[in-house]
Design a protein around this motif. Structure first.
Motif, PDB file in Angstrom:
ATOM      1  N   GLN A 143     -58.382  58.440 -35.655  1.00 12.87           N
ATOM      2  CA  GLN A 143     -58.744  57.826 -36.937  1.00 12.87           C
ATOM      3  C   GLN A 143     -59.910  56.854 -36.813  1.00 12.87           C
ATOM      4  O   GLN A 143     -60.667  56.667 -37.753  1.00 12.87           O
ATOM      5  CB  GLN A 143     -57.542  57.084 -37.532  1.00 12.87           C
ATOM      6  N   TYR A 144     -60.025  56.224 -35.650  1.00 10.19           N
ATOM      7  CA  TYR A 144     -61.054  55.192 -35.445  1.00 10.19           C
ATOM      8  C   TYR A 144     -61.812  55.450 -34.135  1.00 10.19           C
ATOM      9  O   TYR A 144     -61.740  54.651 -33.201  1.00 10.19           O
ATOM     10  CB  TYR A 144     -60.403  53.802 -35.395  1.00 10.19           C
ATOM     11  N   PRO A 145     -62.532  56.564 -34.056  1.00  9.79           N
ATOM     12  CA  PRO A 145     -63.148  56.941 -32.775  1.00  9.79           C
ATOM     13  C   PRO A 145     -64.218  55.966 -32.283  1.00  9.79           C
ATOM     14  O   PRO A 145     -64.493  55.916 -31.082  1.00  9.79           O
ATOM     15  CB  PRO A 145     -63.747  58.320 -33.068  1.00  9.79           C
ATOM     16  N   CYS A 146     -64.789  55.178 -33.174  1.00 14.03           N
ATOM     17  CA  CYS A 146     -65.897  54.305 -32.760  1.00 14.03           C
ATOM     18  C   CYS A 146     -65.471  53.250 -31.742  1.00 14.03           C
ATOM     19  O   CYS A 146     -66.301  52.733 -30.993  1.00 14.03           O
ATOM     20  CB  CYS A 146     -66.544  53.638 -33.972  1.00 14.03           C
ATOM     21  N   TYR A 147     -64.161  52.928 -31.679  1.00 12.97           N
ATOM     22  CA  TYR A 147     -63.693  51.880 -30.757  1.00 12.97           C
ATOM     23  C   TYR A 147     -63.302  52.414 -29.378  1.00 12.97           C
ATOM     24  O   TYR A 147     -62.987  51.634 -28.484  1.00 12.97           O
ATOM     25  CB  TYR A 147     -62.507  51.135 -31.366  1.00 12.97           C
ATOM     26  N   ASN A 148     -63.281  53.737 -29.226  1.00 14.97           N
ATOM     27  CA  ASN A 148     -62.970  54.383 -27.940  1.00 14.97           C
ATOM     28  C   ASN A 148     -61.593  53.999 -27.398  1.00 14.97           C
ATOM     29  O   ASN A 148     -61.408  53.781 -26.207  1.00 14.97           O
ATOM     30  CB  ASN A 148     -64.062  54.065 -26.903  1.00 14.97           C
ATOM     31  N   TRP A 149     -60.612  53.959 -28.298  1.00 18.00           N
ATOM     32  CA  TRP A 149     -59.261  53.562 -27.879  1.00 18.00           C
ATOM     33  C   TRP A 149     -58.610  54.565 -26.943  1.00 18.00           C
ATOM     34  O   TRP A 149     -57.697  54.204 -26.206  1.00 18.00           O
ATOM     35  CB  TRP A 149     -58.376  53.344 -29.112  1.00 18.00           C
ATOM     36  N   LYS A 150     -59.058  55.800 -26.958  1.00 19.33           N
ATOM     37  CA  LYS A 150     -58.460  56.772 -26.025  1.00 19.33           C
ATOM     38  C   LYS A 150     -58.728  56.360 -24.587  1.00 19.33           C
ATOM     39  O   LYS A 150     -57.982  56.724 -23.676  1.00 19.33           O
ATOM     40  CB  LYS A 150     -58.984  58.191 -26.287  1.00 19.33           C
ATOM     41  N   LYS A 151     -59.787  55.577 -24.403  1.00 19.58           N
ATOM     42  CA  LYS A 151     -60.101  55.085 -23.057  1.00 19.58           C
ATOM     43  C   LYS A 151     -59.601  53.651 -22.849  1.00 19.58           C
ATOM     44  O   LYS A 151     -58.932  53.362 -21.858  1.00 19.58           O
ATOM     45  CB  LYS A 151     -61.612  55.155 -22.807  1.00 19.58           C
ATOM     46  N   ASN A 152     -59.924  52.741 -23.781  1.00 22.28           N
ATOM     47  CA  ASN A 152     -59.601  51.326 -23.528  1.00 22.28           C
ATOM     48  C   ASN A 152     -58.251  50.872 -24.095  1.00 22.28           C
ATOM     49  O   ASN A 152     -57.789  49.781 -23.791  1.00 22.28           O
ATOM     50  CB  ASN A 152     -60.726  50.410 -24.048  1.00 22.28           C
ATOM     51  N   LYS A 153     -57.622  51.726 -24.924  1.00 21.51           N
ATOM     52  CA  LYS A 153     -56.282  51.467 -25.478  1.00 21.51           C
ATOM     53  C   LYS A 153     -56.188  50.145 -26.250  1.00 21.51           C
ATOM     54  O   LYS A 153     -55.110  49.602 -26.442  1.00 21.51           O
ATOM     55  CB  LYS A 153     -55.221  51.470 -24.363  1.00 21.51           C
ATOM     56  N   GLY A 154     -57.331  49.632 -26.687  1.00 23.83           N
ATOM     57  CA  GLY A 154     -57.331  48.389 -27.463  1.00 23.83           C
ATOM     58  C   GLY A 154     -57.551  47.138 -26.646  1.00 23.83           C
ATOM     59  O   GLY A 154     -57.606  46.029 -27.197  1.00 23.83           O
ATOM     60  N   TYR A 155     -57.684  47.283 -25.328  1.00 27.60           N
ATOM     61  CA  TYR A 155     -57.937  46.115 -24.477  1.00 27.60           C
ATOM     62  C   TYR A 155     -59.381  45.620 -24.665  1.00 27.60           C
ATOM     63  O   TYR A 155     -60.242  46.360 -25.127  1.00 27.60           O
ATOM     64  CB  TYR A 155     -57.656  46.456 -23.004  1.00 27.60           C
ATOM     65  N   PRO A 156     -59.651  44.371 -24.304  1.00 26.02           N
ATOM     66  CA  PRO A 156     -60.967  43.775 -24.572  1.00 26.02           C
ATOM     67  C   PRO A 156     -62.051  44.192 -23.571  1.00 26.02           C
ATOM     68  O   PRO A 156     -62.654  43.356 -22.896  1.00 26.02           O
ATOM     69  CB  PRO A 156     -60.683  42.269 -24.499  1.00 26.02           C
ATOM     70  N   THR A 157     -62.308  45.475 -23.480  1.00 27.60           N
ATOM     71  CA  THR A 157     -63.377  45.972 -22.615  1.00 27.60           C
ATOM     72  C   THR A 157     -64.731  45.712 -23.273  1.00 27.60           C
ATOM     73  O   THR A 157     -64.808  45.416 -24.469  1.00 27.60           O
ATOM     74  CB  THR A 157     -63.216  47.484 -22.388  1.00 27.60           C
ATOM     75  N   LYS A 158     -65.770  45.846 -22.494  1.00 24.07           N
ATOM     76  CA  LYS A 158     -67.119  45.616 -23.018  1.00 24.07           C
ATOM     77  C   LYS A 158     -67.440  46.577 -24.169  1.00 24.07           C
ATOM     78  O   LYS A 158     -68.000  46.177 -25.195  1.00 24.07           O
ATOM     79  CB  LYS A 158     -68.150  45.785 -21.885  1.00 24.07           C
ATOM     80  N   ASP A 159     -67.038  47.858 -24.014  1.00 26.15           N
ATOM     81  CA  ASP A 159     -67.358  48.833 -25.069  1.00 26.15           C
ATOM     82  C   ASP A 159     -66.560  48.554 -26.345  1.00 26.15           C
ATOM     83  O   ASP A 159     -67.070  48.747 -27.448  1.00 26.15           O
ATOM     84  CB  ASP A 159     -67.128  50.276 -24.574  1.00 26.15           C
ATOM     85  N   HIS A 160     -65.335  48.061 -26.199  1.00 27.74           N
ATOM     86  CA  HIS A 160     -64.539  47.740 -27.382  1.00 27.74           C
ATOM     87  C   HIS A 160     -65.145  46.547 -28.123  1.00 27.74           C
ATOM     88  O   HIS A 160     -65.300  46.574 -29.355  1.00 27.74           O
ATOM     89  CB  HIS A 160     -63.091  47.450 -26.968  1.00 27.74           C
TER      90      HIS A 160
END
Length: 198
Positions: free
Chosen positions: A154-171
């Motif tokens: 639903q929200y591909p721009c945040y890349n949650w499949k990789k960062n799972k919502g953690y405060p990574t640089k890309d997130h």
């Protein structure tokens, strides 16, 4: 090998949560009651396992546990009552869902609140010491990761499949570029520029 029980001779549930440090999504908790003869050489704190190991253990735990349950507290509840209270609430919701009532509870960390009249023990780094807490950490982590991977669609721009919502640089960069969505925790420091607003 981890310890089987903190208190022997009673029905003991282990509790843990996942997602406390995330910028988006729920905090997820699990409660697990393992049988006295349970044993698995891989069982450990979920953070020390690979994704494949966690998924394999999830299947084993869900099949072999006497009882297990998972519960969510969403980002709105986190913003309303704070992450510590939401984490404890999620653990107590998971305990509520168990098919069997525990006679003793062991909890990862150093904070919990009374759960009825059931005695409990907080254990710092308990997910690396006791089997039932380790099992709960694995269920909480895998169920939360599964949820965030689904939300990525639903929200591909945040890349949650990789960062799972953690405060990574890309997130953080995505939040800066696209703003927040309905799953972000607005009480958290989402991007560094927020500091300039105060």
């Amino acid at each position: 090998m981890l310890e089987q029980f903190y208190k022997h001779g009673v029905v003991e549930a282990g509790c843990d949560e996942a997602g406390r440090g995330c910028l988006a999504g729920p905090v997820v908790a699990a409660a697990v009651i393992l049988p006295p003869n349970f044993s698995n050489p891989l069982l450990n704190d979920s953070k020390k396992l690979t994704e494949r190991q966690r998924e394999g253990l999830r299947t084993i735990i869900e099949h072999e546990a006497i009882a297990w349950a998972v519960a969510f507290c969403d980002n709105n509840e986190i913003d309303s009552i704070n992450i510590l209270n939401a984490s404890i609430s999620a653990m107590q919701k998971a305990l509520d869902k168990l098919a069997i009532r525990p006679e003793h509870i062991i909890v990862d960390g150093n904070r919990f609140k009374p759960y009825g009249n059931t005695p409990y023990q907080c254990i710092v780094k308990g997910d690396g010491k006791y089997m039932s807490i380790a099992a709960a950490s694995i269920l909480a982590k895998t169920h939360r990761d599964e949820y965030m991977t689904n939300m990525h669609e639903q929200y591909p721009c945040y890349n949650w499949k990789k960062n799972k919502g953690y405060p990574t640089k890309d997130h953080r960069k995505a939040i800066e570029e696209f703003g927040t969505c309905e799953l972000h925790r607005l009480s958290f420091r989402l991007i560094e520029t927020q500091l300039k607003l105060f």
